[in-house]
Design an enzyme around this catalytic site. Structure first.
Site, PDB file in Angstrom:
ATOM      1  N   ASP A   7       0.882  -1.170   0.000  1.00 38.27           N
ATOM      2  CA  ASP A   7       0.000   0.000   0.000  1.00 38.27           C
ATOM      3  C   ASP A   7       0.918   1.218   0.000  1.00 38.27           C
ATOM      4  O   ASP A   7       2.143   1.094   0.160  1.00 38.27           O
ATOM      5  CB  ASP A   7      -0.886  -0.018   1.258  1.00 38.27           C
ATOM      6  CG  ASP A   7      -1.785   1.203   1.349  1.00 38.27           C
ATOM      7  OD1 ASP A   7      -2.360   1.607   0.333  1.00 38.27           O
ATOM      8  OD2 ASP A   7      -1.903   1.783   2.451  1.00 38.27           O
ATOM      9  N   SER A   8       0.322   2.402  -0.118  1.00 40.60           N
ATOM     10  CA  SER A   8       1.129   3.623  -0.068  1.00 40.60           C
ATOM     11  C   SER A   8       1.662   3.889   1.336  1.00 40.60           C
ATOM     12  O   SER A   8       2.545   4.727   1.502  1.00 40.60           O
ATOM     13  CB  SER A   8       0.272   4.807  -0.499  1.00 40.60           C
ATOM     14  OG  SER A   8      -0.788   4.964   0.431  1.00 40.60           O
ATOM     15  N   CYS A  71      -4.634  -1.819  -1.492  1.00 41.20           N
ATOM     16  CA  CYS A  71      -4.795  -0.412  -1.827  1.00 41.20           C
ATOM     17  C   CYS A  71      -5.776  -0.308  -2.995  1.00 41.20           C
ATOM     18  O   CYS A  71      -5.522  -0.875  -4.062  1.00 41.20           O
ATOM     19  CB  CYS A  71      -3.425   0.134  -2.238  1.00 41.20           C
ATOM     20  SG  CYS A  71      -3.457   1.827  -2.814  1.00 41.20           S
ATOM     21  N   GLU A 152      -1.483   9.243   8.066  1.00 41.64           N
ATOM     22  CA  GLU A 152      -0.050   8.906   8.110  1.00 41.64           C
ATOM     23  C   GLU A 152       0.673   9.722   9.186  1.00 41.64           C
ATOM     24  O   GLU A 152       1.658   9.271   9.761  1.00 41.64           O
ATOM     25  CB  GLU A 152       0.610   9.151   6.744  1.00 41.64           C
ATOM     26  CG  GLU A 152       0.220   8.156   5.659  1.00 41.64           C
ATOM     27  CD  GLU A 152       0.765   6.749   5.870  1.00 41.64           C
ATOM     28  OE1 GLU A 152       1.847   6.595   6.440  1.00 41.64           O
ATOM     29  OE2 GLU A 152       0.077   5.787   5.449  1.00 41.64           O
ATOM     30  N   CYS A 184     -10.966   3.113   0.710  1.00 40.75           N
ATOM     31  CA  CYS A 184      -9.516   3.296   0.836  1.00 40.75           C
ATOM     32  C   CYS A 184      -9.127   2.558   2.102  1.00 40.75           C
ATOM     33  O   CYS A 184      -9.818   2.671   3.126  1.00 40.75           O
ATOM     34  CB  CYS A 184      -9.188   4.785   0.950  1.00 40.75           C
ATOM     35  SG  CYS A 184      -7.483   5.112   1.463  1.00 40.75           S
ATOM     36  N   HIS A 186      -6.922   3.029   4.179  1.00 41.31           N
ATOM     37  CA  HIS A 186      -6.575   3.862   5.336  1.00 41.31           C
ATOM     38  C   HIS A 186      -7.809   4.214   6.185  1.00 41.31           C
ATOM     39  O   HIS A 186      -7.682   4.500   7.369  1.00 41.31           O
ATOM     40  CB  HIS A 186      -5.958   5.192   4.880  1.00 41.31           C
ATOM     41  CG  HIS A 186      -4.507   5.117   4.509  1.00 41.31           C
ATOM     42  ND1 HIS A 186      -4.067   4.540   3.352  1.00 41.31           N
ATOM     43  CD2 HIS A 186      -3.402   5.582   5.145  1.00 41.31           C
ATOM     44  CE1 HIS A 186      -2.741   4.643   3.278  1.00 41.31           C
ATOM     45  NE2 HIS A 186      -2.315   5.270   4.365  1.00 41.31           N
TER      46      HIS A 186
HETATM   47  N1  DGL Z   1      -4.749   3.107   1.086  1.00 40.59           N
HETATM   48  C1  DGL Z   1      -4.850   3.411  -0.280  1.00 40.59           C
HETATM   49  C2  DGL Z   1      -6.159   3.053  -0.912  1.00 40.59           C
HETATM   50  O1  DGL Z   1      -6.779   2.116  -0.510  1.00 40.59           O
HETATM   51  C3  DGL Z   1      -4.062   4.554  -0.840  1.00 40.59           C
HETATM   52  C4  DGL Z   1      -4.340   5.883  -0.323  1.00 40.59           C
HETATM   53  C5  DGL Z   1      -3.403   6.936  -0.857  1.00 40.59           C
HETATM   54  O2  DGL Z   1      -2.199   6.756  -0.782  1.00 40.59           O
HETATM   55  O3  DGL Z   1      -3.912   7.944  -1.343  1.00 40.59           O
HETATM   56  O4  DGL Z   1      -6.579   3.673  -1.868  1.00 40.59           O
END
Ligand code: DGL
Length: 263
Positions: A7-8, A71, A152, A184, A186
């Site tokens: 993931d990011s 992600c 983050e 997402c 996150h």
């Molecule tokens: N957690 C990620 C997702 O599910 C990426 C979020 C990001 O880096 O913008 O899209």
């Protein structure tokens, strides 16, 4: 089974957490690409390049048997290309849980929170078109630029984050949305604030459990026995908040700094 997950940043750990409830006898190699976060505000070409670099790193370094794109944003931009490039690898992506939300809603009104890149992507557009033609529902979509950065930084409960969520959720609260898709990985990390703002009258949909079960099915078909211990190794391309990792995952082996661009 050796499983690469990326993931990011920290968000994909919500998927790893779900995997720890389902998968046994495996090694998970997680990459948090914090150097390039947030993905959701990058171009599809950039996101594809990050995804290719990480996948190559995981294959070259660990000879992974399975890859999980934990992600939604990377899935939207890269999964097709990754599957074409690595046809023998098990590859599972993360997509917003629109289908379960449509099945579950009583009011016929669902909300979708996701990154700008996910909502703009063809994959999401096609998914909602197909599903909403099967049952008539009103979908309230909301891009959340800036939310990944807040998470983050560890600012899940800060006034600034709550104010952003208030603003984004207002139309959903006013229109009787009873089911919100967390599009997402996150966003489960701010689910308490979302529930609070929606006065707890809402079901939140995330897909970590479904991904884990799908992985178990595909892994078992390739001979994975699902017995024994599970190891989680975390890698990061940039800075990461260790306290947040500790609050998501109970145990992991180590945290390695890595450089996937010059692999
Ligand atoms: N957690 C990620 C997702 O599910 C990426 C979020 C990001 O880096 O913008 O899209």
């Amino acid at each position: 089974m050796k499983i690469g997950v990326f993931d990011s940043g920290l968000g994909g750990l919500t998927v790893v957490q779900a995997m720890t409830q389902v998968i046994k006898g495996a090694q998970i190699f997680y990459v948090a690409d914090t150097k390039n976060a947030p993905y959701g505000e990058k171009t599809p070409e950039q996101i594809l390049q990050y995804s290719l670099n990480i996948t190559k790193y995981l294959i070259d370094t660990y000879k992974i048997d399975a890859l999980i794109l934990a992600c939604n944003t990377a899935t939207s931009s890269a999964i097709k290309h990754l599957r074409e490039t690595y046809p023998s690898l098990i590859i599972i992506g993360t997509e917003p849980g629109i289908k379960p939300a449509i099945e579950q809603t009583d009011t016929g009104k669902i909300g979708v929170l996701a990154t700008p890149a996910t909502l703009q992507g063809d994959k999401y557009q096609k998914l909602t078109q197909v599903l909403s033609s099967q049952k008539s529902v009103d979908i309230y979509e909301q891009a959340c630029p800036g939310l990944v950065e807040q998470i983050e930084k560890g600012e899940m409960n800060s006034e600034e984050t709550k104010a952003l969520l208030e603003k984004w959720l207002k139309p959903m609260r006013e229109n009787n949305v009873d089911t919100i898709v967390l599009g997402c990985t996150h966003y489960p990390l701010v689910s308490q604030s979302i529930e609070h703002i929606m006065d707890c009258n809402v079901s939140l949909i995330h897909t970590g459990e479904a991904i884990s079960k799908h992985l178990l099915t595909l892994g078992s078909q390739k001979g994975h026995l699902n017995e024994g211990d599970l190891e989680v190794h975390i890698h990061t391309t940039g800075e990461i908040q260790i306290e947040i990792i500790d609050s998501i995952i109970e145990t992991y082996v180590n945290i390695h700094p890595i450089d996937v661009e010059n692999n």
